[in-house]
Write a protein that holds these residues in place. Structure first.
Motif, PDB file in Angstrom:
ATOM      1  N   LEU A  70       0.772  -1.074  -0.030  1.00 42.49           N
ATOM      2  CA  LEU A  70      -0.245  -0.138   0.135  1.00 42.49           C
ATOM      3  C   LEU A  70       0.910   1.302  -0.069  1.00 42.49           C
ATOM      4  CD1 LEU A  70      -2.637   1.424   0.369  1.00 42.49           C
ATOM      5  CD2 LEU A  70      -2.544   0.938   2.831  1.00 42.49           C
ATOM      6  N   ALA A  71       1.921   1.349   0.809  1.00 40.90           N
ATOM      7  CA  ALA A  71       2.818   2.571   0.817  1.00 40.90           C
ATOM      8  C   ALA A  71       3.483   2.688  -0.512  1.00 40.90           C
ATOM      9  CB  ALA A  71       3.778   2.087   2.147  1.00 40.90           C
TER      10      ALA A  71
ATOM     11  N   VAL B 242       1.132   3.993  -2.902  1.00 46.00           N
ATOM     12  CA  VAL B 242       0.711   5.525  -2.696  1.00 46.00           C
ATOM     13  C   VAL B 242       2.170   6.284  -3.009  1.00 46.00           C
ATOM     14  CG1 VAL B 242       0.569   7.322  -0.825  1.00 46.00           C
ATOM     15  CG2 VAL B 242      -0.684   5.021  -0.912  1.00 46.00           C
ATOM     16  N   LYS B 243       3.300   5.938  -2.667  1.00 41.57           N
ATOM     17  CA  LYS B 243       4.467   6.592  -3.077  1.00 41.57           C
ATOM     18  C   LYS B 243       4.735   6.600  -4.608  1.00 41.57           C
ATOM     19  CE  LYS B 243       9.672   5.605  -3.355  1.00 41.57           C
ATOM     20  NZ  LYS B 243       9.443   5.380  -4.795  1.00 41.57           N
TER      21      LYS B 243
ATOM     22  N   TYR C 261      -2.061   4.881  -6.206  1.00 44.42           N
ATOM     23  CA  TYR C 261      -2.948   4.829  -5.117  1.00 44.42           C
ATOM     24  C   TYR C 261      -3.209   6.226  -4.139  1.00 44.42           C
ATOM     25  CZ  TYR C 261      -6.482   2.191  -2.146  1.00 44.42           C
ATOM     26  OH  TYR C 261      -7.739   1.850  -1.529  1.00 44.42           O
ATOM     27  N   GLY C 262      -4.255   6.399  -3.873  1.00 41.92           N
ATOM     28  CA  GLY C 262      -4.387   7.637  -3.122  1.00 41.92           C
ATOM     29  C   GLY C 262      -4.833   7.259  -1.596  1.00 41.92           C
ATOM     30  N   LEU C 263      -4.560   7.860  -0.584  1.00 43.56           N
ATOM     31  CA  LEU C 263      -4.921   7.860   0.810  1.00 43.56           C
ATOM     32  C   LEU C 263      -5.274   9.314   1.411  1.00 43.56           C
ATOM     33  CD1 LEU C 263      -2.679   5.203   2.587  1.00 43.56           C
ATOM     34  CD2 LEU C 263      -5.013   4.971   1.888  1.00 43.56           C
TER      35      LEU C 263
ATOM     36  N   LEU D   3      -2.752   8.140   5.724  1.00 45.38           N
ATOM     37  CA  LEU D   3      -1.394   8.150   5.263  1.00 45.38           C
ATOM     38  C   LEU D   3      -0.385   8.440   6.473  1.00 45.38           C
ATOM     39  CD1 LEU D   3       0.680   8.021   2.852  1.00 45.38           C
ATOM     40  CD2 LEU D   3       0.587  10.742   2.523  1.00 45.38           C
TER      41      LEU D   3
ATOM     42  N   GLU E 164      -9.577   0.612   4.518  1.00 41.30           N
ATOM     43  CA  GLU E 164      -8.772   1.149   3.659  1.00 41.30           C
ATOM     44  C   GLU E 164      -7.880  -0.161   2.943  1.00 41.30           C
ATOM     45  OE1 GLU E 164      -8.007   2.993   0.554  1.00 41.30           O
ATOM     46  OE2 GLU E 164      -9.149   4.113   2.009  1.00 41.30           O
TER      47      GLU E 164
ATOM     48  N   PHE F 154      -7.912  -1.460  -0.566  1.00 44.38           N
ATOM     49  CA  PHE F 154      -6.690  -1.788  -1.471  1.00 44.38           C
ATOM     50  C   PHE F 154      -6.494  -2.894  -2.170  1.00 44.38           C
ATOM     51  CE2 PHE F 154      -1.935  -2.836  -1.484  1.00 44.38           C
ATOM     52  CZ  PHE F 154      -1.545  -2.032  -2.533  1.00 44.38           C
TER      53      PHE F 154
END
Length: 112
Positions: A35-36, A39-40, A44-46, A51, A94, A98
């Motif tokens: 997931l990290a 996002v990085k 994918y958005g948080l 975050l 979340e 994901f």
């Protein structure tokens, strides 16, 4: 087999439950890492609070500064496990979203 060295009173059933719990927690930790990474990479958005929880947990686990030093065999990772468990609880919905996104867009696992 002697049960003197087994946790929780030496019951092999308890040991199996603890082993299973640790295995599931390790699996969930790998999901947090994916997931990290997603996002990085901007895939994918948080929301900011989610975050912050994710980055805070991952930062705590990899940090050499702990509430309980990791060098203490048997108990050193309990604080890390508690942080990961709490983060999984906080991000539960979340994480499920994901995983659905991974299945839909990445054949089950995001590889970045």
């Amino acid at each position: 087999m002697t049960t003197a060295g087994m946790p929780f009173g030496g019951d092999e059933g308890d040991f199996g439950r603890v082993k299973g719990l640790l295995g599931r927690m390790g699996h969930e930790f790998l999901v947090l890492l994916r997931l990290a990474k997603a996002v990085k990479n901007g895939h994918y958005g948080l929301a900011t609070p989610q975050l912050a929880a994710l980055l805070g947990a991952l930062g705590y686990v990899v940090s050499p500064v702990d509430a309980i030093p990791d060098i203490l065999v048997g108990v050193g990772f309990t604080d890390d496990a508690a942080v990961v468990t709490a983060t999984i609880g906080i991000l539960g919905m979340e994480i499920a979203n994901f995983r659905s996104w991974e299945n839909e867009h990445h054949s089950g696992k995001y590889r970045g």
